[in-house]
Scaffold this motif. Structure first.
Motif, mmCIF file in Angstrom:
data_model
loop_
_atom_site.group_PDB
_atom_site.id
_atom_site.type_symbol
_atom_site.label_atom_id
_atom_site.label_comp_id
_atom_site.label_asym_id
_atom_site.label_seq_id
_atom_site.Cartn_x
_atom_site.Cartn_y
_atom_site.Cartn_z
ATOM 1 N N MET A 161 0.844 -1.195 0.000
ATOM 2 C CA MET A 161 0.000 0.000 0.000
ATOM 3 C C MET A 161 0.878 1.244 0.000
ATOM 4 S SD MET A 161 -2.889 1.076 2.832
ATOM 5 C CE MET A 161 -3.814 -0.434 2.571
ATOM 6 N N ALA A 162 0.590 2.178 -0.892
ATOM 7 C CA ALA A 162 1.381 3.402 -0.971
ATOM 8 C C ALA A 162 1.131 4.261 0.260
ATOM 9 C CB ALA A 162 1.011 4.174 -2.232
ATOM 10 N N ARG A 163 2.055 5.146 0.555
ATOM 11 C CA ARG A 163 1.928 5.994 1.723
ATOM 12 C C ARG A 163 1.945 7.460 1.313
ATOM 13 N NH1 ARG A 163 5.683 2.051 3.410
ATOM 14 N NH2 ARG A 163 4.798 0.573 4.879
ATOM 15 N N VAL A 177 -0.827 5.382 10.075
ATOM 16 C CA VAL A 177 -2.129 4.746 9.878
ATOM 17 C C VAL A 177 -2.016 3.594 8.894
ATOM 18 C CG1 VAL A 177 -4.514 5.108 9.139
ATOM 19 C CG2 VAL A 177 -3.350 6.875 10.480
ATOM 20 N N THR A 178 -1.194 3.765 7.856
ATOM 21 C CA THR A 178 -0.968 2.681 6.900
ATOM 22 C C THR A 178 -0.349 1.473 7.589
ATOM 23 O OG1 THR A 178 -0.707 4.191 5.029
ATOM 24 C CG2 THR A 178 0.260 2.011 4.797
ATOM 25 N N TRP A 179 0.609 1.690 8.459
ATOM 26 C CA TRP A 179 1.216 0.581 9.205
ATOM 27 C C TRP A 179 0.168 -0.149 10.040
ATOM 28 C CZ3 TRP A 179 6.216 3.568 10.940
ATOM 29 C CH2 TRP A 179 7.209 3.387 9.963
ATOM 30 N N GLU A 195 12.156 -0.470 13.996
ATOM 31 C CA GLU A 195 13.285 0.400 14.354
ATOM 32 C C GLU A 195 12.814 1.726 14.921
ATOM 33 O OE1 GLU A 195 17.432 2.041 12.320
ATOM 34 O OE2 GLU A 195 16.000 0.872 11.142
ATOM 35 N N MET A 196 11.680 2.225 14.426
ATOM 36 C CA MET A 196 11.122 3.467 14.940
ATOM 37 C C MET A 196 10.301 3.268 16.204
ATOM 38 S SD MET A 196 9.835 5.508 11.555
ATOM 39 C CE MET A 196 10.965 5.994 10.253
ATOM 40 N N GLU A 197 10.137 2.010 16.618
ATOM 41 C CA GLU A 197 9.379 1.662 17.819
ATOM 42 C C GLU A 197 7.940 2.147 17.725
ATOM 43 O OE1 GLU A 197 11.633 3.242 21.062
ATOM 44 O OE2 GLU A 197 13.295 1.857 20.758
ATOM 45 N N MET A 198 7.375 2.071 16.519
ATOM 46 C CA MET A 198 6.002 2.496 16.277
ATOM 47 C C MET A 198 5.060 1.305 16.364
ATOM 48 S SD MET A 198 5.963 5.830 15.477
ATOM 49 C CE MET A 198 6.991 7.127 14.792
ATOM 50 N N LEU A 199 5.112 0.565 17.456
ATOM 51 C CA LEU A 199 4.301 -0.650 17.590
ATOM 52 C C LEU A 199 2.878 -0.321 18.038
ATOM 53 C CD1 LEU A 199 6.965 -2.927 19.269
ATOM 54 C CD2 LEU A 199 6.504 -2.572 16.839
#
Length: 215
Positions: free
Chosen positions: A1-3, A176-178, A211-215
């Protein structure tokens, strides 16, 4: 999916995310407060010296924090994957508390840096979008309204300098895509309002997101 970035793309992604959450059994609309108007968002952020980035406006138009029964955060409040969205007022209150009201005590030799840079992980210009217990999702609101904003994950209690060299995401659309892709991949699973979100399956989460810790 594009971002892609920008408010139109973000509004579409938030609609997709809401549909995914609903399919998992998350009570999205009963739990989220109705969003604020653009004028209110712009005015309140300006009062604390922040710029109402177009994506941030779209975010708070979509929702204005989660309902917390008896004033206490519950598992059901974590409507977003492992995140509890902050209302505009609570985000501003936290920003003011840790940026304007947090003072660095003077020491021999003096601390020459701007005290606002020692702001407990919030950071000057960084508005917290979530009220999570361990780390906040913060968005930068000191550029132009049309800029694609930077987003970072910051743990409560760490000085802002700690995060200056860490990776930052570009655009709320990326985050939001993640979440959407994580739900589709089975990385995020919902155990119901009592248990909330299960621990994420890290093997199904992109390396950059980890790596960005965006869990």
């Amino acid at each position: 999916m594009a971002r892609p970035g920008g408010p139109t793309a973000l509004a579409d992604l938030l609609s997709q995310l809401e549909a995914r959450l609903f399919s998992l059994g998350v009570q999205v609309r009963p739990t989220l407060h109705r969003g604020s108007s653009r004028d209110v968002i712009v005015s309140k952020l300006a009062d604390v010296g922040l710029v109402a980035n177009d994506e941030v406006v779209t975010w708070f138009e979509w929702q204005d924090g989660s309902v917390e029964e008896d004033g206490r955060r519950s598992s059901a409040s974590y409507v977003l994957p492992r995140r509890c969205p902050a209302s505009l007022d609570s985000a501003i209150l936290e920003y003011k508390s840790f940026v304007f009201d947090y003072l660095v005590p003077s020491e021999p030799g003096g601390v020459t840096a701007d005290p606002r840079s020692f702001s407990m992980g919030v950071g000057y210009g960084w508005l917290p979008l979530t009220t999570d217990l361990e780390a906040r999702l913060n968005v930068y609101c000191r550029g132009k309204a049309e800029d694609t904003p930077l987003v970072r994950n910051a743990e409560f209690g760490y000085a802002d300098q700690f995060y200056k060299n860490k990776l930052q995401a570009v655009s709320l659309c990326t985050i939001v895509t993640w979440w959407i892709e994580g739900i589709d991949a089975g990385a995020y699973t919902w155990d119901g309002p009592e248990a909330g979100w299960a621990q994420p399956d890290l093997a199904r989460i992109p390396a950059l997101q980890l790596e960005m810790e965006m869990l």
